[in-house]
Design an enzyme around this catalytic site. Structure first.
Site, short mmCIF file in Angstrom:
data_model
loop_
_atom_site.label_atom_id
_atom_site.label_comp_id
_atom_site.label_asym_id
_atom_site.label_seq_id
_atom_site.Cartn_x
_atom_site.Cartn_y
_atom_site.Cartn_z
N SER A 101 -1.81 -8.00 -3.46
CA SER A 101 -1.99 -6.70 -2.95
C SER A 101 -0.92 -6.23 -1.90
CB SER A 101 -3.50 -6.58 -2.68
OG SER A 101 -3.69 -5.08 -2.39
N ASP A 315 -0.30 0.80 -2.55
CA ASP A 315 0.07 -0.69 -1.91
C ASP A 315 0.68 -1.52 -2.99
OD1 ASP A 315 -2.08 -0.86 -3.79
OD2 ASP A 315 -3.24 -2.49 -2.56
#
Ligand code: 16G
Ligand code: MG
Length: 580
Positions: A101, A315
């Site tokens: 992530s 992200d």
């Protein structure tokens, strides 16, 4: 010899897979007397992905996450577990996503996706941790125990979808996952570089027979684009809305995905895409992307912001989104997950009222939600707010209690879920010939909004299209949106301690129950601040304790955060410099 034959009968379809055999005396006997070539071969495969150290690793809020070089055995084993889980779920597809992530590039991670595109069932997280932490020599036995415990039918086929982000280690780890699936005689389908929410959708769409497998990618983008375009055509109120947006791809997989969506949007949304370097490893999430913008409260680097123009930052795996803009005075403005939540919930609430449908609507937040957002949502918008612990799975679960459950974390993770009741009522109303025309139009719009939303999990791209829909429907600029409420000043801090797990929390992370006395001290500190609020919790993704504080002014919020961080440092064996 008889006993040996009985062993073979236990798994006729997978005769070369002794790990599936129950761990019985028969099995032990068999292994002691006759170590077969296949056993040795399988052990050799396991040892190709050796567990390099004995540091315990846990399936946390977002799966396993650590330095990429420590993950090969974990990912291989998660490939195995995914194949086992597929069998436990009647051969439905299970997803394995390789990503860390928003973490820096040298990190990586792995998480499993369940058959309806939801996150791995909580009870299986402990199983995942058990398998990841078994020594190389114990792994087969541990796996056999899991197979028995979960009662899998070893004769069933197993199907696993693998997806990965753009990290330099992700391809290698993806191969480890595929090897794990094959080790357990499953079929692995490599979907290559996809966003986390794309993989969730693929798993769901395959298992629901929504579309043939070769068209999964096309189906994902077409569904988003066509519903967004239909909504855009319907909405005529434009006023202060402008379709020009700067998209910050965090130099990650979100940049690749948006390039595929763009041509399908026509001129409904005019995105300029920035931070698209998915080839240079060091650029991922570096001074850009949703996490950078939210934690630094600053515009992403990589391009010059145009005054008052919306910036959308995603992200590194594009499951969270943050809006922001820089005004003509060069002042930065952050529109985080709380602002998105109130915008979306307000719009949905209005549609529910206008449609005349009897549907419950609620919003779910965590302790990180800004106090003023909660106040605005409950007192001005009159929408009920529920709180859960940090982590998408907790919010998602809670949101399912409503017909329309909106959930967003302040960090930009979130989506909207709809109950079967809501879906059925909408479909029924659409077919109701006696329904008043204005109500029918609202209900049609609600149906399209449902289509634009990826309800399986928070999806930065789908969330962006939803926000754009609402802004357009309202005819709002960023300033109009921001005028809804003003955030209370807040501050986040990290405290390094010997063992962050000495801190335990209750009441949706808002209070800590351990170590003894810590909460009392926090309460004492907070009580001297006007509009003061603070809580602490061990991070699920980093080896730190997180401190959140808010107060009437920024100076006070900063001061409160430092005071509470010191209390944590003193009560939980702080290490390194004293927080300041
Ligand atoms: C993970 C979670 C996110 C949570 C964050 C907290 C998912 C998909 N992601 O990123 O929901 O807000 O962890 O991080 O569940 P922390 O425990 O390090 O504060
Ligand atoms: Mg993410």
């Amino acid at each position: 010899m008889n006993r040996l034959r009985r062993v073979w009968r236990l798994s006729p379809a997978i005769p070369t897979c002794p790990v599936l055999y129950p761990v019985t005396t028969t099995f032990t006997f068999h292994r002691q007397i006759s170590p077969r070539a296949t056993d040795r071969k399988m052990q050799a495969t396991i040892e190709k992905y050796p567990r390099k150290n004995d540091v315990y690793i846990q399936y946390g809020t977002a799966g396993f996450r650590t330095k990429a070089e420590l993950l090969d055995h974990v990912v291989f084993r998660m490939g195995v577990l995914a194949a086992l889980r597929s069998r436990a779920k009647g051969s439905m597809a299970i997803g394995v996503m390789i990503t860390a992530s928003h973490n820096p590039e040298p990190d990586n991670g792995v998480k499993l996706v369940d058959p309806h595109g939801e996150m791995l069932e909580v009870a299986w997280e402990a199983i995942a941790s058990r398998l990841a932490n078994a020594s190389d020599s114990e792994f087969q036995e541990e796996l056999a125990k899991v197979a028995i415990q979960t009662g899998v039918d070893v004769n069933k086929p197993a199907l696993v979808f693998i997806g990965r982000d753009t990290r330099s280690s992700s391809e290698r780890l993806g191969e480890a996952a595929i090897a794990g699936v094959k080790f357990y005689q499953g079929t692995a389908v490599d979907h290559g570089q996809v966003t986390t929410p794309m993989l969730h959708y693929y798993v769901y769409a395959h298992n629901m027979n929504l579309t043939p497998d070769p068209q999964l990618e096309d189906s994902y983008f077409s569904k988003l684009a066509s519903s967004f375009i239909s909504l855009s055509k319907e909405i005529t109120t434009k006023k202060n809305y402008s379709p020009f947006v700067d998209f910050d791809g965090a130099n990650g997989v979100g940049a690749l995905a948006i390039e595929k969506l763009l041509p399908r949007l026509g001129n409904t949304l005019l995105l300029t895409v920035h931070n698209t370097d998915t080839v240079t490893p060091s650029t991922l999430n570096k001074e850009c992307g949703a996490d950078y913008v939210k934690t630094h409260v600053a515009a992403p680097k990589g391009f010059e912001p145009t005054p008052n123009k919306r910036i959308v930052s995603v992200d590194g795996d594009a499951d969270r989104v943050i809006y922001s803009y820089v005004d003509s005075q060069k002042q930065f403005h952050l529109m985080d997950g709380d602002h998105i939540a109130s915008l979306v919930a307000g719009y949905l609430m209005e549609m529910v009222k206008d449609s005349g449908l009897e549907l419950s609507l609620g919003l779910v937040q965590t302790a990180y939600a800004n106090g003023n957002s909660t106040k605005y949502i409950t007192e001005t918008m009159k929408i009920p707010v529920a709180f859960t612990s940090t982590g998408v799975k907790h919010l998602h679960h809670k949101a399912l209690e409503y017909d329309i459950g909106v959930y967003f974390e302040a960090n930009g993770h979130g989506t909207v879920v709809f109950s079967n009741n809501a879906r059925n009522l909408v479909l029924q109303a659409m077919n109701d010939e006696k329904l008043d025309e204005s109500k029918r139009r609202v209900i049609m719009r609600l149906k399209q909004v449902m289509e634009v939303i990826n309800s399986t999990v928070g999806d930065a791209i789908s969330d962006m299209l939803l926000v754009e829909t609402v802004l357009k429907a309202r005819g709002w600029s960023m300033e109009d949106w921001e005028a809804a409420y003003q955030d209370l000043p807040s501050r986040l801090m990290k405290v390094h301690v010997k063992d962050r797990n000495v801190i335990e929390t209750v009441d949706a992370d808002r209070k800590c129950s351990k170590p003894d006395g810590l909460q009392k001290e926090i309460d004492r500190v907070v009580s001297s601040y006007s509009f003061g609020r603070s809580f602490v919790r061990p991070s699920g993704t980093e080896d730190v304790v997180r401190v959140y504080a808010e107060a009437e002014t920024q100076v006070e919020a900063d001061k409160l955060a430092v005071e509470v961080a010191r209390v944590v440092y003193n009560n939980a064996d702080g290490v390194g410099p004293i927080p300041s």
